[in-house]
Motif scaffolding. Structure first.
Motif, short mmCIF file in Angstrom:
data_model
loop_
_atom_site.label_atom_id
_atom_site.label_comp_id
_atom_site.label_asym_id
_atom_site.label_seq_id
_atom_site.Cartn_x
_atom_site.Cartn_y
_atom_site.Cartn_z
N THR A 162 0.85 -1.19 0.00
CA THR A 162 0.00 0.00 0.00
C THR A 162 0.88 1.24 0.00
N VAL A 163 0.41 2.29 -0.64
CA VAL A 163 1.20 3.52 -0.71
C VAL A 163 0.31 4.75 -0.54
N GLY A 164 0.80 5.71 0.21
CA GLY A 164 0.19 7.03 0.31
C GLY A 164 1.27 8.05 -0.01
N PRO A 194 -2.86 12.17 0.08
CA PRO A 194 -4.02 11.33 -0.18
C PRO A 194 -4.11 10.22 0.86
N VAL A 195 -5.29 9.64 1.00
CA VAL A 195 -5.39 8.44 1.83
C VAL A 195 -4.75 7.29 1.05
N PHE A 196 -3.96 6.48 1.75
CA PHE A 196 -3.21 5.43 1.05
C PHE A 196 -4.13 4.39 0.41
N ASP A 214 2.86 8.54 17.31
CA ASP A 214 2.61 9.96 17.05
C ASP A 214 3.80 10.57 16.32
N ASN A 215 3.58 11.77 15.86
CA ASN A 215 4.56 12.40 14.98
C ASN A 215 5.75 13.02 15.71
N THR A 216 5.72 12.99 17.05
CA THR A 216 6.82 13.64 17.77
C THR A 216 8.09 12.83 17.62
N ASN A 239 3.61 2.38 11.62
CA ASN A 239 3.04 1.18 11.00
C ASN A 239 3.29 1.16 9.49
N LYS A 240 4.28 1.93 9.08
CA LYS A 240 4.63 2.02 7.66
C LYS A 240 6.02 2.64 7.56
N PHE A 241 6.61 2.55 6.39
CA PHE A 241 7.87 3.25 6.15
C PHE A 241 7.60 4.43 5.24
N GLU A 242 8.35 5.49 5.47
CA GLU A 242 8.21 6.69 4.64
C GLU A 242 9.53 6.93 3.93
N PHE A 243 9.52 6.75 2.62
CA PHE A 243 10.71 7.02 1.81
C PHE A 243 10.58 8.44 1.27
P1 ADP Z 1 3.13 13.36 7.59
O1 ADP Z 1 2.95 14.65 6.83
O2 ADP Z 1 3.36 13.54 9.03
O3 ADP Z 1 4.13 12.47 6.97
P2 ADP Z 1 0.49 12.67 6.66
O4 ADP Z 1 -0.66 12.25 7.51
O5 ADP Z 1 0.44 13.97 5.95
O6 ADP Z 1 1.77 12.54 7.57
O7 ADP Z 1 0.73 11.57 5.57
C1 ADP Z 1 0.82 10.25 5.87
C2 ADP Z 1 0.56 9.46 4.61
O8 ADP Z 1 0.79 8.10 4.91
C3 ADP Z 1 -0.88 9.57 4.12
O9 ADP Z 1 -0.88 9.66 2.72
C4 ADP Z 1 -1.45 8.23 4.58
O10 ADP Z 1 -2.54 7.79 3.82
C5 ADP Z 1 -0.27 7.32 4.42
N1 ADP Z 1 -0.40 6.04 5.13
C6 ADP Z 1 -0.94 5.81 6.34
N2 ADP Z 1 -0.96 4.48 6.61
C7 ADP Z 1 -0.41 3.85 5.54
C8 ADP Z 1 -0.16 2.47 5.19
N3 ADP Z 1 -0.48 1.48 6.00
N4 ADP Z 1 0.40 2.23 4.00
C9 ADP Z 1 0.73 3.22 3.17
N5 ADP Z 1 0.53 4.51 3.44
C10 ADP Z 1 -0.04 4.84 4.60
#
Ligand code: ADP
Ligand code: MG
Length: 696
Positions: free
Chosen positions: A189-191, A274-276, A429-431, A444-448
């Motif tokens: 899944t990707v957001g 967007p929502v992932f 949380d984001n802190t 619960n995910k990785f952010e690249f």
């Molecule tokens: P931030 O700006 O702090 O990084 P945001 O809430 O703006 O956080 O963005 C988080 C992104 O991660 C959103 O697009 C959200 O849909 C996505 N996300 C959340 N859970 C998952 C998941 N399980 N897999 C993929 N993407 C996810």
């Protein structure tokens, strides 16, 4: 404005619409295809096509297109009509199953990296039923993959779908070892969060660099950016606000669950999250998002800049690729669980990602390499060119404890044998965030975070899916053969964390110390696209992709060529534009102003010998010094462009742009930007940074 739930997905042939418009059997058969990747029966396709056409025609749609993503990184479409002339001059609207599942666009104008000369000349598009059809600009768009008749992928989607397949297969093997026999499919899944700039259209049109290259090639830093920002922000709000609500609405119609937001990092910069969703759909949606941003901006007298670095010295734009894996039963595999057995499963998947990122740092770096993104990565801005991971303090301590076999601080149990103890709840949380890390675990995910703002997310996700699949493949091979699963699992995790912990770094990724430390750890630091791209075709990486059947060797090599060519092309356009602006706009303006100062000086001297002319003399001296310097550097840039060897191979050409053209452009820019601060405002030939950034 209509309410979100009324308009959301109103232009999408989604599940609800299918249920409503399709006979029960057809719906079930299609659902099976979508959910389980089954083959679609031609008769089912015919019924679906017919229903799609009726649904679209009701909305006034008369045309359809196979919508695909060639290797240009943007989307392509070729419109066909539903109109079907009948004998006797009648017209009926029709759309056949064949037209739905297969198309034959003229492929000759898309880059193929030599694939079409060695294989079939033509290519075909094939429906991707997992991504819903939608109506855009009154055209029914069918999301498709694009291949040659020889079966070679000519697009970004085909390898993405293949990488999702291999990830699913390997992840399911691992899940079965944990007794999760109900898991038959795992989907990444990707957001993707998208950053962008909005500037005024009229000002944009006065700048050839923005028009031709998407970024400014000249521009002195505005004085006191922050103060100006405070001053002007209030005034820009209504226009930006109108843009944002319209953009949200347009995207919601297309089924993209977007939320636009102000982003305070740079003036005129904003973000959309967007929502992932499942990866191939997320990739389609991100393309639609970028397209809509540009379109909607136009309607508001604005221009949306998606370039990675539109303004030097101002924070650039990226894309944050949030990534995880979900099972067909709805279970997020990167969600730390609080039961011991599930915890060890989580730890195994986590370890698989850590190993993957360490083993394939090069491929991750390659996947985000472009001329535009070179301005961000490694340029003291998020994130650095060195790929590393952030796991947070808490998870970091747990990994340390597992690895050393010692007690985990803050946890009463002293035995950290995997699979025995409950893991504590991790803060989500984001802190607990490290914003400088390229690859961060965020609960619960990785952010690249290294992706450029204008890039397609496909290539990066092809890499993430495939490298994680490779870790999982190795783990599954080992664990399936082990006599005792629990012992083997524990040993494997300890061993792999030990082997790959060098990739974990929780400190400041911008610091000089990290560059040195990373070098000590043996991590790669690939500064530019030309440094990174050759890794694409290393033996190790070709083996990875071919083993997982994500790319054939020919496909990788052709993509390598395309990336090199694109890099050289982009820089060539920039250089030509920089030269034109310097020669025909900046130099004449500076000369004109010098002449004005000179005549002022003369007039003063003629008027009286007593009056002081030191200011005019000083300014004139500075100006003429810079004018002649600019003139020299223009000549040097021109010579560099003229000396480009058009017979050179793709790599040589890219290296030439990097080693010769970029420095020559920069040398012109330094003088031009200084002149901007010396030449009278009314003489300067185009809007300045202050105009562009604070004048929306
Ligand atoms: P931030 O700006 O702090 O990084 P945001 O809430 O703006 O956080 O963005 C988080 C992104 O991660 C959103 O697009 C959200 O849909 C996505 N996300 C959340 N859970 C998952 C998941 N399980 N897999 C993929 N993407 C996810
Ligand atoms: Mg983010």
């Amino acid at each position: 404005m209509a309410h979100m739930d009324e308009i959301f997905g109103s232009n999408v042939f989604n599940d609800a619409v299918m249920q409503q418009h399709l006979p029960k059997d057809t719906y079930k058969a299609l659902k099976k295809t979508i959910d389980e990747g089954r083959h679609l029966d031609p008769q089912v396709a015919a019924v679906v096509a017919h229903a799609m056409k009726d649904w679209a025609a009701e909305k006034g749609v008369t045309h359809f297109t196979h919508w695909f993503q060639p290797m240009t990184g943007i989307t392509a479409e070729k419109h066909d009509s539903f109109l079907n002339p009948q004998p006797g001059g009648k017209m009926i609207l029709s759309f056949s199953g064949k037209e739905l599942v297969r198309g034959e666009p003229d492929a000759s104008s898309f880059p193929s990296g030599g694939l079409r000369s060695t294989f079939e000349a033509r290519g075909y598009t094939a429906w991707d039923p997992t991504s819903y059809a939608f109506i855009k600009d009154n055209v029914l768009c069918i999301p498709t993959a694009f291949c040659s008749y020889g079966g070679e992928a000519l697009d970004q989607k085909t390898p993405l779908l293949r990488s999702m397949e291999t990830l699913s297969k390997q992840a399911v093997r691992v899940l079965h070892l944990f007794g999760r026999m109900d898991s038959v499919r795992v989907t990444p899944t990707v957001g993707p969060e998208q950053e962008y700039f909005l500037i005024d259209r009229e000002l944009y049109e006065k700048r050839r660099d923005l028009i031709f290259t998407g970024r400014t090639l000249y521009g002195a830093k505005p004085p006191k950016g922050q103060e100006l920002e405070d001053h002007y922000f209030g005034a820009i709000k209504p226009r930006i606000q109108a843009f944002m609500s319209e953009l949200d609405e347009e995207l919601w119609k297309l089924g993209v669950a977007a939320k636009t937001e102000h982003n305070e990092v740079a003036p005129a910069q904003h973000e959309l999250a967007p929502v992932f969703t499942i990866t191939n759909v997320a990739a389609d949606h991100n393309q639609l998002t970028m397209e809509m941003m540009k379109k909607v901006a136009q309607r508001h007298g604005l221009v949306c800049l998606l370039h990675e670095k539109p303004f030097a010295g101002v924070n650039g734009s990226g894309k944050h690729n949030n990534w995880s894996m979900v099972t067909n039963t709805g279970y997020n595999l990167l969600d730390p669980s609080d039961t011991p057995y599930e915890s060890s499963q989580f730890l195994l998947f986590l370890t698989a990602v850590i190993k993957a990122v360490d083993d394939y740092q090069d491929l991750l770096r390659v996947s985000v390499a472009s001329a535009g993104n070179d301005h961000r990565l490694g340029a003291n801005e998020a994130p650095p060119a060195i790929i590393s991971m952030f796991v947070g303090e808490e998870l970091g301590e747990i990994l340390d404890a597992i690895e050393s076999g010692s007690a985990y601080m803050g946890h009463e149990h002293s035995d950290m044998t995997v699979g025995v103890h409950v893991l504590p709840k991790f803060p989500k949380d984001n802190t607990d965030r490290n914003r400088t890390s390229p690859f961060a675990f965020t609960g619960n995910k990785f952010e690249f975070r290294s992706l450029g703002s204008s890039a397609s997310i496909s290539e990066t996700n092809v890499v993430i899916n495939t490298i994680v699949a490779e870790s999982l493949r190795q783990f599954a091979d080992e664990l399936e053969a082990a006599p005792d699963f629990k012992t083997a699992l524990h040993e494997l995790i300890v061993r792999e964390i030990r082997a790959h912990k060098r990739i974990i770094f929780n400190g400041n990724g911008y610091s000089e110390e990290w560059v040195k430390e990373a070098e000590k750890r043996g991590l790669l630091n690939l500064h530019s696209t030309v440094d990174a791209l050759p890794y694409m075709v290393s033996e190790k990486n070709i083996k990875l992709f071919t083993t997982h059947k994500v790319y054939s060797e020919t496909e990788i090599r052709s993509r390598y060529e395309i990336k090199l060519e694109e890099y050289a092309k982009v820089l060539n356009i920039e250089a030509e534009t920089a030269l034109m602006m310097a020669q025909r706009e900046i130099l004449p303006a500076a000369m004109k102003y010098s002449a004005a100062v000179a005549s002022q000086l003369k007039a003063l001297k003629d008027a009286s010998s007593a009056v002081s002319t030191s200011a005019e003399e000083k300014l004139l001296a500075k100006l003429s010094c810079n004018v002649s310097l600019l003139s020299d550097r223009i000549d040097e840039l021109q010579a560099a462009i003229v000396n480009t060897n058009h017979e050179a191979d793709a790599k040589e050409a890219a290296v030439y742009e990097h080693d010769v053209i970029i420095p020559a452009m920069n040398a012109v820019r330094v003088v031009a930007d200084e002149l901007e601060t010396q030449v009278g405002r009314s003489y300067w030939p185009f809007p300045t940074y202050a105009d562009l950034l604070f004048n929306v």
